[in-house]
Design an enzyme around this catalytic site. Structure first.
Site, PDB file in Angstrom:
ATOM      1  N   GLY A 108       1.707 -16.503   1.147  1.00  0.00           N
ATOM      2  CA  GLY A 108       2.952 -15.749   1.074  1.00  0.00           C
ATOM      3  C   GLY A 108       4.011 -16.379   1.952  1.00  0.00           C
ATOM      4  CG  MET A 110      11.963 -10.913   3.243  1.00  0.00           C
ATOM      5  SD  MET A 110      13.407 -11.890   3.723  1.00  0.00           S
ATOM      6  CE  MET A 110      13.968 -10.973   5.162  1.00  0.00           C
ATOM      7  NE  ARG A 145      -5.038   5.749  -3.483  1.00  0.00           N
ATOM      8  CZ  ARG A 145      -6.015   6.304  -2.769  1.00  0.00           C
ATOM      9  NH1 ARG A 145      -6.498   5.677  -1.716  1.00  0.00           N
ATOM     10  NH2 ARG A 145      -6.511   7.460  -3.105  1.00  0.00           N
ATOM     11  CG  ASP A 187      -0.487   0.665  11.800  1.00  0.00           C
ATOM     12  OD1 ASP A 187       0.522   1.115  11.239  1.00  0.00           O
ATOM     13  OD2 ASP A 187      -1.368   0.033  11.197  1.00  0.00           O
ATOM     14  NE  ARG A 231       5.839   0.388  12.331  1.00  0.00           N
ATOM     15  CZ  ARG A 231       5.694   0.229  11.031  1.00  0.00           C
ATOM     16  NH1 ARG A 231       4.673   0.820  10.398  1.00  0.00           N
ATOM     17  NH2 ARG A 231       6.554  -0.498  10.346  1.00  0.00           N
ATOM     18  CG  HIS A 279      -1.706  -0.256   7.339  1.00  0.00           C
ATOM     19  ND1 HIS A 279      -0.928  -0.126   8.470  1.00  0.00           N
ATOM     20  CD2 HIS A 279      -0.841  -0.420   6.309  1.00  0.00           C
ATOM     21  CE1 HIS A 279       0.340  -0.206   8.142  1.00  0.00           C
ATOM     22  NE2 HIS A 279       0.429  -0.390   6.830  1.00  0.00           N
TER      23      HIS A 279
END
Length: 441
Positions: free
Chosen positions: A101, A105, A188, A253, A256, A281
């Site tokens: 990837g 971004m 999902r 996580d 945060r 996650h």
């Protein structure tokens, strides 16, 4: 220092007839890639500085460009004579880092941190091996050009390609960032299957060509969920690599959670320690305030608002990504890149005395009683050698354990959905509750 570099086009060495030079050369290369899996396209600047320094001058061994076609990115095509700096003599052996990837971004922030020496140190030369797709190949060339223009002295090689068997050759670190996002109306289970296949294929490639001690960090952006399953799929398809070497990113996580605790307590981030994210996650993730500390004191002694800790704290951490998307209009690329840096640095630098960090790892043999044979975020410590040990000085109460078991149950149920990708038989999916994090659906 003699520096010689070369770009090897996608068809080089693959048995394909090389395209003629000129305006149509890039298009011809991409057309050939659609007909047959290409060889690795490389922009290569290669040096083993530890061995090549002689009498104050570094001699560089170069990769030859194919005689039939030469195509370069500026500095990677020229020969320079540079006086070797004294510190070059103490540079370490080249570290090979693969990033999937790589045109996305997150990578746009991450790659420059890696190249700068922020992650592995100012005496550690690196090679970046960037994995993309046929669709993103031109963007990968742009990424390589920006890295070139940044003049990082520690960045000794840049390679770009779309074949993981080429890109992952001899890599020491594999940062698996790319994945397919969840589209409108996508179930999902379908998302798990599609992305699971990506990580199964990448696991097979790592198993075949990577260093036997490669460290693998699974991010799976932009799907932004189920890192644990993707790491499990990857490791199950790489039996020749120790299962302990696979990680699922939960550091964002953790960061945060530290931020929210610091804000509530009125202190700066560096006062917060021993924060753990347990589990997956997803909305079943467990930010652990029981074991967390603020300035060395238990959080519950500093923040006496139990209702906030048990309810609002967890929800705020879970919803942080969604709140950012509402404000910013895009997902958290920069802070995710920072969390990847933090996750790697936690493995290559010794953990501060008494502290620990969160990462999703293989549970077999864990001391907590969590189900085995899944990937689950837990508290870890490292000596700075790339390895880790699970923290054992962890407190557990009924409230924390109940929430941990809920995340465990989710992971066990979803594991059945990807059984066909882990070699455990036919898949069976029964997922009534959607646990993707708010804003990331």
């Amino acid at each position: 220092m003699g520096l010689s570099t070369a770009y090897s086009p996608a068809g080089a060495g693959s048995g394909l007839v090389p395209a003629p030079l000129g305006a149509g050369a890039g298009a011809a290369r991409r057309r050939s890639a659609q007909v047959r899996r290409p060889r690795l396209a490389t922009v290569r600047c290669s040096v083993d500085a530890a061995k090549q320094v002689q009498d104050g001058v570094a001699t560089v061994v170069a990769a030859e460009a194919p005689a039939s076609r030469k195509e370069c990115f500026g500095v990677f095509c020229n020969i320079y004579d540079l006086k070797a700096e004294d510190k070059t003599k103490s540079w370490k052996k080249l570290v090979n880092i693969a990033v999937s990837g790589a045109a996305g971004m997150i990578s746009n922030h991450l790659l420059f941190k890696l190249a700068s020496g922020e992650v592995f140190g100012q005496d550690q030369p690196i090679a970046l091996k960037l994995l993309g797709s046929e669709r993103s190949f031109q963007a990968l060339e742009g990424v390589a050009m920006e890295l070139e223009d940044s003049l990082y002295p520690l960045l000794r090689e840049v390679s770009i390609g779309i074949d993981p068997y080429e890109v992952f050759q001899d890599v020491d670190w594999a940062l698996l960032i790319g994945a397919k996002p969840r589209g409108p109306g996508m179930e999902r289970a379908a998302l798990l299957d599609i992305n699971g296949q990506i990580f199964a294929d990448q696991g097979k490639a790592l198993n075949a060509v990577a260093s036997r001690n490669v460290k693998v960090l699974v991010v799976g952006n932009p799907c932004n969920t189920k890192y644990g399953h993707f790491a499990l799929i990857c490791l199950k398809n790489a039996p020749n690599i120790p299962a302990k070497n696979f990680h699922a990113l939960t550091r964002l996580d953790e960061n945060r959670a530290k931020c929210q605790l610091a804000l509530k307590a009125g202190v700066f981030y560096d006062k917060v320690s021993n924060v753990t994210i347990w589990g997956n996650h997803s909305t079943t993730q467990v930010p652990d305030f029981l074991n967390a500390k603020i300035d060395g004191r238990p959080v519950k002694e500093v923040i006496e608002d139990s209702k906030w800790l048990e309810e609002e704290f967890t929800m705020t951490v879970q919803k942080r990504g969604g709140a950012l998307i509402q404000k910013w209009g895009r997902s958290s690329a920069a802070s995710t890149a920072v969390s990847i840096v933090d996750a790697i640095k936690s493995l290559v630098t010794p953990t501060p005395e008494g502290d620990w960090f969160s990462t999703g790892v293989y549970t077999t043999g864990n001391p907590y009683g969590i189900a085995e044979d899944i990937v689950f975020s837990m508290p870890c410590r490292s000596k700075g050698d790339g390895d880790y040990e699970l923290a054992t000085d962890v407190s557990m109460d009924d409230f924390l354990w109940e929430r941990i078991k809920k995340s465990e149950a989710e992971l066990l149920a979803e594991k059945k959905c990807v059984a066909h990708l882990t070699g455990e038989g036919d898949a069976f999916c029964d997922l009534p509750e959607d646990t993707m994090l708010p804003g990331e659906k």
